[in-house]
Motif scaffolding. Structure first.
Motif, PDB file in Angstrom:
ATOM      1  N   ARG A  80       0.815  -1.226   0.000  1.00  0.00           N
ATOM      2  CA  ARG A  80       0.000   0.000   0.000  1.00  0.00           C
ATOM      3  C   ARG A  80       0.840   1.264   0.000  1.00  0.00           C
ATOM      4  O   ARG A  80       0.421   2.293  -0.531  1.00  0.00           O
ATOM      5  N   SER A  81       2.032   1.208   0.597  1.00  0.00           N
ATOM      6  CA  SER A  81       2.777   2.443   0.835  1.00  0.00           C
ATOM      7  C   SER A  81       4.081   2.571   0.069  1.00  0.00           C
ATOM      8  O   SER A  81       4.744   3.596   0.171  1.00  0.00           O
ATOM      9  N   THR A  82       4.501   1.547  -0.658  1.00  0.00           N
ATOM     10  CA  THR A  82       5.758   1.630  -1.414  1.00  0.00           C
ATOM     11  C   THR A  82       5.537   1.165  -2.850  1.00  0.00           C
ATOM     12  O   THR A  82       4.507   0.566  -3.174  1.00  0.00           O
ATOM     13  N   SER A  83       6.522   1.436  -3.701  1.00  0.00           N
ATOM     14  CA  SER A  83       6.480   0.950  -5.086  1.00  0.00           C
ATOM     15  C   SER A  83       7.390  -0.265  -5.211  1.00  0.00           C
ATOM     16  O   SER A  83       8.308  -0.316  -6.040  1.00  0.00           O
ATOM     17  N   VAL A  84       7.140  -1.246  -4.332  1.00  0.00           N
ATOM     18  CA  VAL A  84       7.922  -2.476  -4.301  1.00  0.00           C
ATOM     19  C   VAL A  84       7.855  -3.184  -5.651  1.00  0.00           C
ATOM     20  O   VAL A  84       6.888  -3.001  -6.416  1.00  0.00           O
ATOM     21  N   GLY A  85       8.886  -3.978  -5.955  1.00  0.00           N
ATOM     22  CA  GLY A  85       8.874  -4.762  -7.185  1.00  0.00           C
ATOM     23  C   GLY A  85       7.915  -5.934  -7.055  1.00  0.00           C
ATOM     24  O   GLY A  85       6.711  -5.802  -7.225  1.00  0.00           O
ATOM     25  N   LYS A  86       8.459  -7.103  -6.702  1.00  0.00           N
ATOM     26  CA  LYS A  86       7.635  -8.283  -6.481  1.00  0.00           C
ATOM     27  C   LYS A  86       7.758  -8.742  -5.033  1.00  0.00           C
ATOM     28  O   LYS A  86       8.806  -8.559  -4.401  1.00  0.00           O
ATOM     29  N   ILE A  87       6.692  -9.356  -4.532  1.00  0.00           N
ATOM     30  CA  ILE A  87       6.729  -9.971  -3.206  1.00  0.00           C
ATOM     31  C   ILE A  87       6.419 -11.455  -3.379  1.00  0.00           C
ATOM     32  O   ILE A  87       5.313 -11.835  -3.774  1.00  0.00           O
ATOM     33  N   TYR A  88       7.417 -12.291  -3.116  1.00  0.00           N
ATOM     34  CA  TYR A  88       7.237 -13.740  -3.145  1.00  0.00           C
ATOM     35  C   TYR A  88       6.783 -14.193  -1.760  1.00  0.00           C
ATOM     36  O   TYR A  88       7.458 -13.938  -0.765  1.00  0.00           O
ATOM     37  N   LEU A  89       5.661 -14.885  -1.696  1.00  0.00           N
ATOM     38  CA  LEU A  89       5.127 -15.352  -0.421  1.00  0.00           C
ATOM     39  C   LEU A  89       5.209 -16.872  -0.362  1.00  0.00           C
ATOM     40  O   LEU A  89       4.575 -17.564  -1.171  1.00  0.00           O
ATOM     41  N   LEU A  90       5.999 -17.383   0.571  1.00  0.00           N
ATOM     42  CA  LEU A  90       6.089 -18.830   0.755  1.00  0.00           C
ATOM     43  C   LEU A  90       4.848 -19.305   1.493  1.00  0.00           C
ATOM     44  O   LEU A  90       4.584 -18.874   2.619  1.00  0.00           O
TER      45      LEU A  90
END
Length: 508
Positions: A80-90
């Motif tokens: 919601r608050s950053t322009s993160v690239g990808k988030i991999y969720l295990l």
């Protein structure tokens, strides 16, 4: 004997409007309580601060434990608050389809993500699809149970690892807790050491790994020693074989014995401490950030004030008191319960990652997220809030809501507890009533025994690193990533946010 204190009843006589009333912050969806620091809301001439947004821009994150309370709050806030690239969720699942379903059901479609959905509107699904990747795996297996394709993708892409997965049951089987909280962090670290572009390994621990010390606890990494050797514990577990069919009971008792022998109150604390030690010893040149939260409870400001997943430390106490089965309590009323809202822990984690991710420091860095020094709230204060709240907003009809009596002797506590429960039931010789009263008393006794260590804890957690982090943040960062426990209004938090939140999200 009961505690006889001169603590004034400073929270008596509240006339606040609580659940369902017009001025409840809890009822404001996606709108946190008003921020009353004029200095922070003044956005003129912003300094650079830590550079949180700059650090996360385009970064790829690998997260374990994203279906848990803190992991979920961290993921939502980053999205919601950053322009993160990808988030991999295990995600632990039987196959890729099951992992995708868990991602949608337990994370993306969680009420916690309401604000994110409102922010992106019709493009929400496309946004999530571009940012979030469900990875089938299991921290209990080599290479975290991932397939070859996932391993190669993450190894090439990931910049930050956040290891949040853990078992938080205080008295779980020793063998299971050991594998989840000691062995699993090592598996994640071994994988981290193969990643090409890793800037930081972030480990979510607990402030209570330091229980063997007293007084003010500094933010220092744990090292092997003091009579504790992880190899010895592994050897003991391998040699241990229950002599009866009830292996669960055997390993639960075995863990309790080992914890007390080593100086901890619970098997959970012992295993979390060993997990920290192992990471510190084996990390090599991998930069290690350790976050040590105290008691994580409902979100304070965002994204949904009051949101919580499951029953935390205070939850069972609140419910039991609200049902009238906790007229007495086994604790020192002057001891603070170190409560920290989940969103503040998440914000501290994110800010600390941004700061440490650019530094590659030689030694592990520890951040406490705790309130016992900066803004303490005692057990006495908490039960005063509970009394006032449930007097105005009963949990059930005809509950025995009275001011709690504190005891430092368990036998005297038990005697008072049983007498009060029986007296409120009307007494008599009816066997059903007696059995019901005994069952209530036994549950309350087990509850107080389970939370005995925070009730008499001789520790306060220093937050020097966290306070320095706050000082280095820009005004905009302080507003967006609020993490200063000194700003918590406990009266408002408990009455308008936390107690209603437990009722809505945990009980219901």
């Amino acid at each position: 004997m009961p505690f006889t204190t001169n603590i004034p009843p400073k929270f008596n006589g509240f006339s606040m409007k609580i659940l369902g009333k017009r001025n409840s912050h809890f009822s404001r969806r996606c709108h946190p309580p008003p921020f009353d620091q004029a200095a922070v809301s003044d956005r003129e001439e912003m300094d650079a601060g830590i550079g949180i947004l700059e650090f996360f821009a385009g970064k790829n994150i690998f997260v374990t434990g994203a279906t848990g309370l803190l992991g979920k709050v961290i993921v939502e806030k980053i999205l919601r608050s950053t322009s993160v690239g990808k988030i991999y969720l295990l995600i632990k699942a039987k196959d890729k389809e099951d992992a995708f379903n868990r991602l949608n059901c337990e994370i993306i479609n969680s009420e916690l993500f309401t604000c994110l959905k409102e922010k992106h509107g019709k493009s929400f699904e496309a946004f999530v699809k571009a940012k979030v990747i469900a990875v089938m795996g299991d921290i209990g297996h080599p290479n975290l149970g991932m397939d070859f394709e996932s391993i190669e993708s993450i190894r090439k892409d990931v910049n930050v690892i956040i290891h949040s997965a853990a078992s938080t049951t205080f008295y779980e089987r020793y063998d299971l807790l050991f594998d989840t909280n000691v062995n699993a962090p090592q598996r994640v670290m071994r994988f981290a050491k193969t990643c090409d572009k890793l800037d930081l390994f972030t480990h979510i621990s607990t402030a209570y790994v330091t229980e063997r010390e007293e007084g003010v606890i500094l933010e220092k990494p744990l090292n092997m020693g003091g009579g504790l050797d992880v190899a010895d514990e592994i050897s003991l577990l391998l040699k241990s074989s229950p002599n009866n069919i009830d292996a669960t009971n055997f390993f639960i008792k075995f863990g309790q014995q080992r914890a007390k022998l080593m100086g901890w109150s619970t098997t959970y604390q012992l295993c979390k401490a060993m997990g920290e030690m192992c990471l510190n010893e084996m990390r090599g040149d991998v930069p290690l950030l350790i976050i040590r939260p105290a008691c994580i409870e409902s979100c304070y400001r965002e994204p949904l004030p009051g949101w919580i997943q499951g029953l935390r430390t205070l939850g069972p106490v609140i419910i039991s008191y609200g049902k009238g089965i906790l007229p007495a309590y086994y604790a020192n009323p002057q001891v603070p319960l170190d409560v920290v809202p989940a969103d503040m822990v998440a914000n501290t984690t994110i800010a600390a990652i941004a700061k440490q991710g650019n530094r590659h420091v030689a030694q592990p860095i520890v951040y406490h997220t705790a309130s016992s020094l900066e803004n303490p709230i005692t057990w006495f204060d908490i039960f005063e809030h509970l009394y006032d709240y449930f007097k105005e907003t009963p949990l059930i009809e005809n509950a025995n809501i009275s001011k709690v009596k504190f005891f430092n002797n368990f036998e005297e506590f038990s005697k008072c507890l049983r007498e009060e429960i029986m007296r409120h039931s009307g007494g008599g010789d009816d066997r059903k009533i007696i059995r019901r009263c005994n069952a209530k008393a036994e549950y309350a006794e087990q509850l107080c025994k389970m939370y005995e260590f925070p009730g008499f804890l001789k520790q306060r957690f220093h937050t020097g690193n966290t306070q320095k982090l706050i000082q280095e943040m820009s005004k905009e960062e302080k507003l967006t990533f609020e993490m200063d426990v000194k700003n918590i209004d406990w009266k408002m938090y408990f009455h308008e946010i936390y107690f209603p939140g437990v009722t809505k999200y945990a009980i219901n």
